[in-house]
Scaffold this motif. Structure first.
Motif, PDB file in Angstrom:
ATOM      1  N   THR A 286       0.906  -1.170  -0.011  1.00 18.21           N
ATOM      2  CA  THR A 286      -0.134  -0.039  -0.033  1.00 18.21           C
ATOM      3  C   THR A 286       0.810   1.280   0.041  1.00 18.21           C
ATOM      4  O   THR A 286       0.684   2.153  -0.663  1.00 18.21           O
ATOM      5  N   LEU A 287       1.974   1.312   0.673  1.00 17.26           N
ATOM      6  CA  LEU A 287       2.901   2.331   0.698  1.00 17.26           C
ATOM      7  C   LEU A 287       3.549   2.571  -0.362  1.00 17.26           C
ATOM      8  O   LEU A 287       3.434   3.799  -0.976  1.00 17.26           O
ATOM      9  N   LEU A 288       4.115   1.569  -1.169  1.00 18.39           N
ATOM     10  CA  LEU A 288       4.762   1.875  -2.324  1.00 18.39           C
ATOM     11  C   LEU A 288       3.737   2.141  -3.436  1.00 18.39           C
ATOM     12  O   LEU A 288       4.005   2.914  -4.416  1.00 18.39           O
ATOM     13  N   GLN A 289       2.528   1.509  -3.541  1.00 18.29           N
ATOM     14  CA  GLN A 289       1.514   1.907  -4.338  1.00 18.29           C
ATOM     15  C   GLN A 289       1.094   3.414  -4.354  1.00 18.29           C
ATOM     16  O   GLN A 289       1.004   4.234  -5.379  1.00 18.29           O
ATOM     17  N   GLY A 290       1.130   4.154  -3.049  1.00 15.97           N
ATOM     18  CA  GLY A 290       0.918   5.394  -2.738  1.00 15.97           C
ATOM     19  C   GLY A 290       1.937   6.332  -3.413  1.00 15.97           C
ATOM     20  O   GLY A 290       1.786   7.293  -4.141  1.00 15.97           O
ATOM     21  N   PHE A 291       3.353   5.809  -3.279  1.00 15.66           N
ATOM     22  CA  PHE A 291       4.363   6.570  -3.915  1.00 15.66           C
ATOM     23  C   PHE A 291       4.147   6.447  -5.428  1.00 15.66           C
ATOM     24  O   PHE A 291       4.574   7.443  -6.089  1.00 15.66           O
ATOM     25  N   ASP A 292       4.232   5.247  -5.930  1.00 18.47           N
ATOM     26  CA  ASP A 292       3.988   5.053  -7.368  1.00 18.47           C
ATOM     27  C   ASP A 292       3.081   5.887  -8.106  1.00 18.47           C
ATOM     28  O   ASP A 292       3.379   6.530  -9.113  1.00 18.47           O
ATOM     29  N   ARG A 293       1.832   6.038  -7.429  1.00 20.74           N
ATOM     30  CA  ARG A 293       0.707   6.911  -7.893  1.00 20.74           C
ATOM     31  C   ARG A 293       1.337   8.410  -7.944  1.00 20.74           C
ATOM     32  O   ARG A 293       1.132   9.106  -8.814  1.00 20.74           O
TER      33      ARG A 293
ATOM     34  N   TYR B 249       2.463  16.189  -3.796  1.00 20.70           N
ATOM     35  CA  TYR B 249       2.993  15.150  -2.656  1.00 20.70           C
ATOM     36  C   TYR B 249       2.001  14.921  -1.358  1.00 20.70           C
ATOM     37  O   TYR B 249       1.872  13.738  -0.933  1.00 20.70           O
ATOM     38  N   ASP B 250       1.746  16.208  -0.649  1.00 20.75           N
ATOM     39  CA  ASP B 250       0.953  15.803   0.331  1.00 20.75           C
ATOM     40  C   ASP B 250      -0.406  15.373   0.316  1.00 20.75           C
ATOM     41  O   ASP B 250      -0.762  14.726   1.061  1.00 20.75           O
ATOM     42  N   ALA B 251      -1.058  15.607  -0.723  1.00 20.41           N
ATOM     43  CA  ALA B 251      -2.309  15.003  -1.092  1.00 20.41           C
ATOM     44  C   ALA B 251      -1.916  13.533  -1.192  1.00 20.41           C
ATOM     45  O   ALA B 251      -2.933  12.530  -0.692  1.00 20.41           O
ATOM     46  N   ARG B 252      -0.880  13.037  -1.872  1.00 16.57           N
ATOM     47  CA  ARG B 252      -0.783  11.744  -2.185  1.00 16.57           C
ATOM     48  C   ARG B 252      -0.491  10.708  -0.442  1.00 16.57           C
ATOM     49  O   ARG B 252      -0.809   9.824  -0.370  1.00 16.57           O
ATOM     50  N   VAL B 253       0.338  11.759   0.255  1.00 14.33           N
ATOM     51  CA  VAL B 253       0.745  11.237   1.613  1.00 14.33           C
ATOM     52  C   VAL B 253      -0.920  11.049   2.434  1.00 14.33           C
ATOM     53  O   VAL B 253      -0.892  10.149   3.168  1.00 14.33           O
ATOM     54  N   ARG B 254      -1.436  12.009   2.342  1.00 18.89           N
ATOM     55  CA  ARG B 254      -2.788  11.940   3.004  1.00 18.89           C
ATOM     56  C   ARG B 254      -3.760  10.685   2.536  1.00 18.89           C
ATOM     57  O   ARG B 254      -4.300   9.994   3.378  1.00 18.89           O
ATOM     58  N   GLU B 255      -3.606  10.477   1.272  1.00 25.74           N
ATOM     59  CA  GLU B 255      -4.584   9.484   0.872  1.00 25.74           C
ATOM     60  C   GLU B 255      -3.887   8.099   1.462  1.00 25.74           C
ATOM     61  O   GLU B 255      -4.811   7.091   1.867  1.00 25.74           O
ATOM     62  N   THR B 256      -2.547   7.861   1.403  1.00 24.79           N
ATOM     63  CA  THR B 256      -1.784   6.903   1.914  1.00 24.79           C
ATOM     64  C   THR B 256      -2.141   6.602   3.271  1.00 24.79           C
ATOM     65  O   THR B 256      -2.335   5.393   3.531  1.00 24.79           O
ATOM     66  N   VAL B 257      -1.875   7.421   4.154  1.00 26.06           N
ATOM     67  CA  VAL B 257      -2.236   7.602   5.369  1.00 26.06           C
ATOM     68  C   VAL B 257      -3.629   7.016   5.625  1.00 26.06           C
ATOM     69  O   VAL B 257      -3.982   6.174   6.689  1.00 26.06           O
ATOM     70  N   ALA B 258      -4.582   7.505   5.129  1.00 26.33           N
ATOM     71  CA  ALA B 258      -6.063   7.204   5.317  1.00 26.33           C
ATOM     72  C   ALA B 258      -6.307   5.556   4.802  1.00 26.33           C
ATOM     73  O   ALA B 258      -7.088   4.890   5.596  1.00 26.33           O
TER      74      ALA B 258
ATOM     75  N   ALA C  33      11.123   7.053  -2.895  1.00 29.98           N
ATOM     76  CA  ALA C  33      10.178   6.241  -2.237  1.00 29.98           C
ATOM     77  C   ALA C  33      10.217   5.958  -0.689  1.00 29.98           C
ATOM     78  O   ALA C  33       9.382   5.874  -0.042  1.00 29.98           O
ATOM     79  N   GLU C  34      11.740   5.964  -0.255  1.00 31.33           N
ATOM     80  CA  GLU C  34      11.963   5.730   1.078  1.00 31.33           C
ATOM     81  C   GLU C  34      11.459   7.234   1.753  1.00 31.33           C
ATOM     82  O   GLU C  34      10.879   7.124   2.842  1.00 31.33           O
ATOM     83  N   THR C  35      11.564   8.309   1.270  1.00 30.60           N
ATOM     84  CA  THR C  35      11.185   9.725   1.774  1.00 30.60           C
ATOM     85  C   THR C  35       9.957   9.519   1.832  1.00 30.60           C
ATOM     86  O   THR C  35       9.195  10.002   2.954  1.00 30.60           O
ATOM     87  N   PHE C  36       9.042   9.257   0.984  1.00 30.03           N
ATOM     88  CA  PHE C  36       7.595   8.862   0.890  1.00 30.03           C
ATOM     89  C   PHE C  36       7.165   7.905   2.171  1.00 30.03           C
ATOM     90  O   PHE C  36       6.179   8.511   2.811  1.00 30.03           O
ATOM     91  N   TYR C  37       7.781   6.879   2.181  1.00 36.52           N
ATOM     92  CA  TYR C  37       7.711   6.052   3.514  1.00 36.52           C
ATOM     93  C   TYR C  37       7.815   6.811   4.740  1.00 36.52           C
ATOM     94  O   TYR C  37       7.023   6.944   5.608  1.00 36.52           O
TER      95      TYR C  37
ATOM     96  N   SER D 199       7.305   9.829   5.274  1.00 37.18           N
ATOM     97  CA  SER D 199       6.237  11.017   5.421  1.00 37.18           C
ATOM     98  C   SER D 199       4.990  10.302   5.988  1.00 37.18           C
ATOM     99  O   SER D 199       4.318  11.144   6.660  1.00 37.18           O
ATOM    100  N   VAL D 200       4.695   9.027   5.526  1.00 36.65           N
ATOM    101  CA  VAL D 200       3.588   8.382   5.915  1.00 36.65           C
ATOM    102  C   VAL D 200       3.835   7.738   7.607  1.00 36.65           C
ATOM    103  O   VAL D 200       2.826   8.203   8.220  1.00 36.65           O
ATOM    104  N   ALA D 201       4.857   7.402   7.571  1.00 33.20           N
ATOM    105  CA  ALA D 201       5.105   6.691   9.048  1.00 33.20           C
ATOM    106  C   ALA D 201       5.109   7.730   9.976  1.00 33.20           C
ATOM    107  O   ALA D 201       4.724   7.506  10.956  1.00 33.20           O
ATOM    108  N   THR D 202       5.596   8.978   9.696  1.00 35.35           N
ATOM    109  CA  THR D 202       5.831   9.911  10.942  1.00 35.35           C
ATOM    110  C   THR D 202       4.409  10.592  11.130  1.00 35.35           C
ATOM    111  O   THR D 202       4.247  11.363  12.137  1.00 35.35           O
TER     112      THR D 202
END
Length: 578
Positions: A8-15, A50-59, A98-102, A104-107
């Motif tokens: 799910t995390l990687l799909q969020g970044f790839d999107r 970027y922040d929009a995709r992070v919010r989607e992935t967190v949700a 992709a690591e940075t995206f991870y 952003s979501v994890a924190t």
């Protein structure tokens, strides 16, 4: 569950990166259509993606966790997810992003106390060495096999900008100009070493109304960077505006005081690696930011800061310059950045609040910075070791920002701050300048005000202390709490006194609205008497006349502001060769 969360995390970044590339790829068509309004909107859209995709992935992850009957503790779970995620990044084209995206979501899922542990990527896990995409990141040309002029012509054609409706105005003329400038720059000629070659990045760099071909010449062990700006005539024809061969001119083009470039990169690390040889004065953090990957730039800057902190011993102190009424600004003298924290309360006559100041910083981030506004990177929940702070700075924190800064026994938590490149405050610079340096700096100061006006920005507070001088001598504006759109201001000529009592009155005898500006007062209030005021009026006396500002407003409203390229006018072929 671990593998599912990692996917799910990687799909969020790839999107996110797919949408990022689609927007960047669209820059070519916007350039060919002269769709400058669309280009401006694309820049704004990309900043928020970027922040929009992070919010989607967190949700999505919160929904997965909520659906689990007995989810483990988050920190335990994310340690396992991180390992699974690393496995998914093998052969990925953007592993560092992709690591940075991870992170952003994890924190956003974890409490801040876990931000420095093994739940996140505090350093990279996947190497970015020698990753390449479906097509090489740059093209090579070998002028030994054909003449140099023919190679330059082929490079321009290979840029793939020509269409049935958009052709070069005069390709022979432009390649001839390129040859003349190269001959002037290298009067002893090019030595054709065995490895002599020209390398050009496969994607053009788009910004404003120009497309830039970025390359380097390899001559033995020497690397010569070059940039070729391409523009369009009013009739839509393509032409070469100049070639940048000077290191300072290339560095000025790659300035963070401007919009980030639009560039299509399948493998961003390959582009950044190439740019390190083109703009060696820029750090990797800055280069990632310049190509639109500002979150990766933030990650690298923070890692550099943490590393520097562990390899230094000096203390954080108040930054040099006049004490601000809105911000606490501090720095580590051995680190070339400043840290800016919004105070909990502002000194009169400032009447803004935190929300207004943050909104104005967002305005600057989304607006054309015109090469004259310092770029800011925004951070939340940053911890510092308390022992590294000067006692008087800790006292300021307790008095001026107790809600934003939490001072503990061993750590200092700053809940929100901005980090910017350190500049020399202009008032301090002028205090020690001889006349030549003073003339140069005041010329830059006036040019900065005019460049901002052409971009529909009025700084509000034009005092010298709110401008800074870069290491290259360029003047930038960096105090945004009073910034406004130029078109929202009302520029007026000072009314003439009706009689002596008006002259002696302690308050203006005429009405003044909040957005009224009286340019005639600028020299008196902004510059000390003597040489600074005299030189400024010699160079930029028109800034003290309402007529200049009214004329500039009309040009901005008509969509025809005075546009200055991000390199000296004297380098443009039209000025050099007529």
């Amino acid at each position: 569950m671990v593998d599912e969360i990692a996917r799910t995390l990687l799909q969020g970044f790839d999107r996110h990166y797919r949408l990022f590339r689609e927007l960047s790829q669209g820059a070519r068509q916007r350039f060919l259509d002269s769709d400058w309004a669309g280009a401006r909107e694309a820049v704004r859209t990309r900043i928020d993606m970027y922040d929009a995709r992070v919010r989607e992935t967190v949700a999505a992850l919160e929904a997965q966790l909520a659906a689990s009957e007995s989810p483990p503790a988050l920190d335990v779970l994310l340690r396992k997810v991180k390992v699974a995620y690393i496995g998914l990044l093998y052969e990925h084209k953007q592993p560092e992003c992709a690591e940075t995206f991870y992170n952003s979501v994890a924190t956003r899922l974890l409490h801040r106390t876990y931000h420095q542990n093994d739940c996140i990527f505090s350093r990279p896990a996947i190497s970015t060495e020698h990753i390449d995409g479906e097509r090489p990141s740059y093209r090579c040309y070998y002028p030994k096999s054909v003449d140099l002029e023919g190679t330059l012509r082929r490079m321009l054609v290979d840029a793939d900008l020509e269409t049935a409706d958009c052709r070069f105005q005069d390709l022979e003329r432009d390649t001839g100009y390129l040859m003349r400038v190269i001959a002037e720059h290298f009067p002893h000629g090019w030595e054709l070493d065995e490895n002599f070659q020209l390398q050009v990045l496969s994607s053009l760099f788009y910004r404003g109304r120009a497309a830039y071909m970025v390359g380097r010449a390899i001559r033995g062990s020497a690397v010569v960077p070059f940039v070729v700006p391409l523009r369009r005539t009013p009739r839509g024809e393509l032409y070469v505006d100049t070639i940048l061969l000077d290191t300072k001119a290339v560095g000025r083009l790659f300035s963070l005081a401007r919009d980030y470039f639009m560039v299509d990169m399948e493998v961003p690390s390959a582009y950044v690696g190439f740019l390190e040889s083109v703009v060696p004065s820029r750090s990797r953090s800055e280069l990632y930011t310049l190509v639109g990957l500002q979150k990766q730039g933030k990650t690298l800057l923070f890692r550099d800061f943490v590393w520097h902190l562990s390899h230094s011993s000096d203390r954080f102190v108040a930054a040099p310059g006049t004490r601000g009424m809105v911000m606490i600004v501090f720095s580590l003298p051995s680190f070339p950045y400043v840290f800016k924290v919004i105070r909990d309360w502002f000194q009169p006559p400032k009447d803004a609040d935190r929300a207004i100041v943050e909104e104005r910083y967002r305005l600057v981030k989304h607006h054309d910075r015109a090469g004259r506004m310092a770029d800011s990177l925004e951070f939340v929940n940053v911890e510092f070791p308390r022992a590294r702070f000067a006692p008087e700075l800790l006292e300021d924190f307790a008095k001026l920002a107790p809600n934003c800064i939490e001072v503990g026994e061993t750590r200092v938590l700053v809940r929100h701050l901005y980090i910017e490149r350190r500049l020399i405050p202009l008032d301090m610079y002028l205090a020690d300048a001889d006349e030549a340096r003073m003339r140069s700096a005041l010329g830059e100061y006036g040019d900065a005000i005019k460049d901002l006006a052409a971009a529909n920005i009025f700084p509000g507070d034009l005092m010298l202390k709110n401008f800074g001088v870069t290491r290259f001598g360029r003047v930038l504006f960096y105090d945004y709490d009073e910034i406004a759109y130029l078109t929202d201001c009302r520029f007026r000529t000072m009314p003439k006194a009706r009689h002596d009592d008006d002259e002696m009155a302690g308050e203006p005898w005429y009405s003044v609205e909040p957005n009224d500006v009286f340019p005639e007062q600028f020299p008196q209030f902004l510059l000390p008497p003597g040489d600074p005021r005299r030189i400024f009026l010699e160079l930029h006396g028109n800034l003290a006349a309402a007529a200049y500002w009214l004329e500039t407003q009309e040009k901005v409203r008509a969509g025809k502001p005075d546009e200055r390229p991000p390199y000296p006018e004297s380098l443009r072929f039209a000025n050099r060769f007529g």
